[in-house]
Motif scaffolding. Structure first.
Motif, mmCIF file in Angstrom:
data_model
loop_
_atom_site.group_PDB
_atom_site.id
_atom_site.type_symbol
_atom_site.label_atom_id
_atom_site.label_comp_id
_atom_site.label_asym_id
_atom_site.label_seq_id
_atom_site.Cartn_x
_atom_site.Cartn_y
_atom_site.Cartn_z
ATOM 1 N N SER A 1 0.823 -1.209 0.000
ATOM 2 C CA SER A 1 0.000 0.000 0.000
ATOM 3 C C SER A 1 0.858 1.260 0.000
ATOM 4 N N ASN A 2 2.090 1.180 -0.468
ATOM 5 C CA ASN A 2 2.962 2.358 -0.511
ATOM 6 C C ASN A 2 3.225 2.958 0.865
ATOM 7 N N GLY A 3 3.064 2.156 1.878
ATOM 8 C CA GLY A 3 3.477 2.601 3.205
ATOM 9 C C GLY A 3 2.512 3.490 3.947
ATOM 10 N N ALA A 4 1.296 3.676 3.428
ATOM 11 C CA ALA A 4 0.334 4.508 4.150
ATOM 12 C C ALA A 4 -0.184 3.754 5.369
ATOM 13 N N ALA A 5 0.244 4.191 6.544
ATOM 14 C CA ALA A 5 -0.021 3.433 7.767
ATOM 15 C C ALA A 5 -1.511 3.328 8.059
ATOM 16 N N GLY A 6 -2.286 4.311 7.650
ATOM 17 C CA GLY A 6 -3.714 4.296 7.942
ATOM 18 C C GLY A 6 -4.476 3.222 7.189
ATOM 19 N N GLU A 7 -3.885 2.716 6.114
ATOM 20 C CA GLU A 7 -4.610 1.749 5.289
ATOM 21 C C GLU A 7 -4.314 0.314 5.702
ATOM 22 N N LEU A 8 -3.680 0.146 6.842
ATOM 23 C CA LEU A 8 -3.346 -1.200 7.287
ATOM 24 C C LEU A 8 -4.534 -1.818 8.008
ATOM 25 N N SER A 9 -5.146 -2.819 7.387
ATOM 26 C CA SER A 9 -6.281 -3.484 8.022
ATOM 27 C C SER A 9 -5.801 -4.610 8.935
ATOM 28 N N LEU A 10 -6.115 -4.483 10.208
ATOM 29 C CA LEU A 10 -5.630 -5.481 11.161
ATOM 30 C C LEU A 10 -6.322 -6.820 10.954
ATOM 31 N N HIS A 11 -7.586 -6.775 10.539
ATOM 32 C CA HIS A 11 -8.267 -8.010 10.173
ATOM 33 C C HIS A 11 -7.473 -8.775 9.113
ATOM 34 N N LEU A 12 -7.085 -8.058 8.070
ATOM 35 C CA LEU A 12 -6.386 -8.705 6.958
ATOM 36 C C LEU A 12 -4.984 -9.142 7.357
ATOM 37 N N VAL A 13 -4.335 -8.356 8.200
ATOM 38 C CA VAL A 13 -3.007 -8.749 8.674
ATOM 39 C C VAL A 13 -3.104 -10.077 9.423
ATOM 40 N N ALA A 14 -4.088 -10.177 10.305
ATOM 41 C CA ALA A 14 -4.267 -11.419 11.063
ATOM 42 C C ALA A 14 -4.527 -12.582 10.117
ATOM 43 N N LYS A 15 -5.379 -12.361 9.140
ATOM 44 C CA LYS A 15 -5.695 -13.418 8.187
ATOM 45 C C LYS A 15 -4.445 -13.820 7.397
ATOM 46 N N ALA A 16 -3.712 -12.817 6.901
ATOM 47 C CA ALA A 16 -2.514 -13.110 6.111
ATOM 48 C C ALA A 16 -1.474 -13.854 6.953
ATOM 49 N N ALA A 17 -1.420 -13.532 8.245
ATOM 50 C CA ALA A 17 -0.456 -14.194 9.111
ATOM 51 C C ALA A 17 -0.962 -15.568 9.567
ATOM 52 N N GLY A 18 -2.227 -15.848 9.265
ATOM 53 C CA GLY A 18 -2.782 -17.141 9.650
ATOM 54 C C GLY A 18 -3.062 -17.256 11.138
ATOM 55 N N VAL A 19 -3.440 -16.152 11.767
ATOM 56 C CA VAL A 19 -3.774 -16.186 13.195
ATOM 57 C C VAL A 19 -5.129 -15.517 13.415
ATOM 58 N N GLY A 20 -5.715 -15.758 14.553
ATOM 59 C CA GLY A 20 -6.971 -15.102 14.889
ATOM 60 C C GLY A 20 -6.730 -13.662 15.296
ATOM 61 N N GLN A 21 -7.793 -12.842 15.265
ATOM 62 C CA GLN A 21 -7.623 -11.431 15.620
ATOM 63 C C GLN A 21 -7.168 -11.283 17.066
ATOM 64 N N GLY A 22 -7.666 -12.176 17.903
ATOM 65 C CA GLY A 22 -7.286 -12.104 19.309
ATOM 66 C C GLY A 22 -5.790 -12.267 19.515
ATOM 67 N N THR A 23 -5.188 -13.098 18.681
ATOM 68 C CA THR A 23 -3.742 -13.307 18.779
ATOM 69 C C THR A 23 -2.986 -12.037 18.422
ATOM 70 N N LEU A 24 -3.460 -11.384 17.383
ATOM 71 C CA LEU A 24 -2.821 -10.119 17.007
ATOM 72 C C LEU A 24 -2.886 -9.155 18.194
ATOM 73 N N TYR A 25 -4.042 -9.129 18.839
ATOM 74 C CA TYR A 25 -4.201 -8.180 19.947
ATOM 75 C C TYR A 25 -3.414 -8.576 21.181
ATOM 76 N N ARG A 26 -3.179 -9.849 21.316
ATOM 77 C CA ARG A 26 -2.353 -10.273 22.439
ATOM 78 C C ARG A 26 -0.934 -9.729 22.286
ATOM 79 N N HIS A 27 -0.439 -9.772 21.065
ATOM 80 C CA HIS A 27 0.947 -9.337 20.836
ATOM 81 C C HIS A 27 1.071 -7.833 20.681
ATOM 82 N N PHE A 28 0.076 -7.236 20.037
ATOM 83 C CA PHE A 28 0.142 -5.787 19.782
ATOM 84 C C PHE A 28 -1.173 -5.146 20.182
ATOM 85 N N PRO A 29 -1.227 -4.583 21.379
ATOM 86 C CA PRO A 29 -2.487 -4.079 21.924
ATOM 87 C C PRO A 29 -3.068 -2.899 21.158
ATOM 88 N N SER A 30 -2.336 -2.312 20.235
ATOM 89 C CA SER A 30 -2.933 -1.274 19.395
ATOM 90 C C SER A 30 -2.208 -1.256 18.058
#
Lengths: 186, 186
Positions: free
Chosen positions: A28-57
């Motif tokens: 996305s050309n580095g635009a930080a606002g366009e980072l979807s955490l849902h999609l990051v979790a999916k791409a990483a193959g983890v649940g959303q809760g796991t993402l939040y466990r590691h990175f609270p925001s």
DNA sequence: ACCTGAACACCGTTCAAGT
DNA sequence: ACCTGAACACCGTTCAAGT
């Protein structure tokens, strides 16, 4: 203090989350606002809760991504200072920064983010530390003004992050030249 | 070209939307990302569709808000140029900018936004125009370097928008001093 | 301990129905 | 012409249930 022991699956998950975030930002050309955490979790193959466990925001996740970008830049300072006089070392380091940022947009996003002192101040002391060394040497040599610190320089360099890609080559050098001249002692 | 006639209710709605947006931004310390369009529409007493009719994207709305902030600043340039030599006029105008931004955070957000040239370049030619005049006079007098334009200055001034409020007094003047020195001819 | 994924509240955006 | 507000898709965040 030694790092606490972590379960290996947790470590692996954390790494895959950061890798997925870096990949998403590169797309996305580095635009930080366009980072979807849902999609990051999916791409990483983890649940959303796991993402939040590691990175609270979102910012905590971005801080880790940026910290990784910053390492190489900060590491370039000591060899430059060993070989060149302070002002030359600063100029050359900034030339390297321009060249690096030209191909890797996330580097500038990282530098811009480091201005939000609240969260990032502690995280990548590396850039701050490297710049402080550069400035101190320059001040000691009487080449740089005494009333600036690393944060001032980081804030000014943030201007580069808003240069449109099409104008990068024409404008980045001018901006850096103005900043360097402004840092000189009069 | 003369402005097209609009229905009076549409004009009134547009004004109330902008007023509501300005009020919301003033409350949230000017962080543009935290502006909820749902709430703006509700505060303005219009439906969401009406907001979208007038401002097809969040950026269009912000552009109008920022355009209003910018007017006073740009208007201060001609009298300064009439009374002082170019470099003095520039310095005094920047002093005014710092003072103005100290109490009104949205001003810096407006200046930062004007760096995203895509949408804003046309919209507030006023700031760009005022700065171009200042720079041209300074170049003609041999006091300013010839290779900078108004966009460079706007980009550098964007550094001010990321100064935390607590550090404003200590840091804003230093940053402006560095920028002005950097703009000087060597 | 750590992980999953459904669920919740909220947001930007659209559009059929109104005046 | 312009306005309304329900509706849709999406996002950040939480949490009960699993291993």
């Amino acid at each position: 203090m030694p790092a606490r022991a972590h379960r290996s699956d947790a470590v692996a998950n954390r790494e895959r989350i950061v890798a997925a975030a870096r990949a998403a930002l590169a797309d996305s050309n580095g635009a930080a606002g366009e980072l979807s955490l849902h999609l990051v979790a999916k791409a990483a193959g983890v649940g959303q809760g796991t993402l939040y466990r590691h990175f609270p925001s979102r910012e905590h996740l971005l801080a880790e991504v940026y910290r990784q970008e910053m390492g190489e830049l900060a590491g370039a300072v000591p060899p430059l200072l060993a070989e060149y006089p302070p002002l030359d070392a600063l100029t050359r380091w900034l030339d390297r920064l321009i060249e690096y940022a030209r191909v890797k947009r996330g580097v500038m996003a990282a530098i811009e983010a480091s201005a939000w002192q609240d969260l990032y101040a502690g995280h990548h002391g590396r850039l701050d530390e490297a710049l402080t060394t550069l400035l101190d040497r320059g001040k000691a040599a009487g080449e740089l003004r005494a009333d600036v610190d690393a944060t001032d320089v980081i804030l000014l360099l943030g201007a580069l992050s808003r240069v449109p890609e099409a104008e990068w080559d024409a404008r980045a050098r001018t901006l850096v030249a103005v900043i360097v001249d402004g840092l000189r002692r009069r």
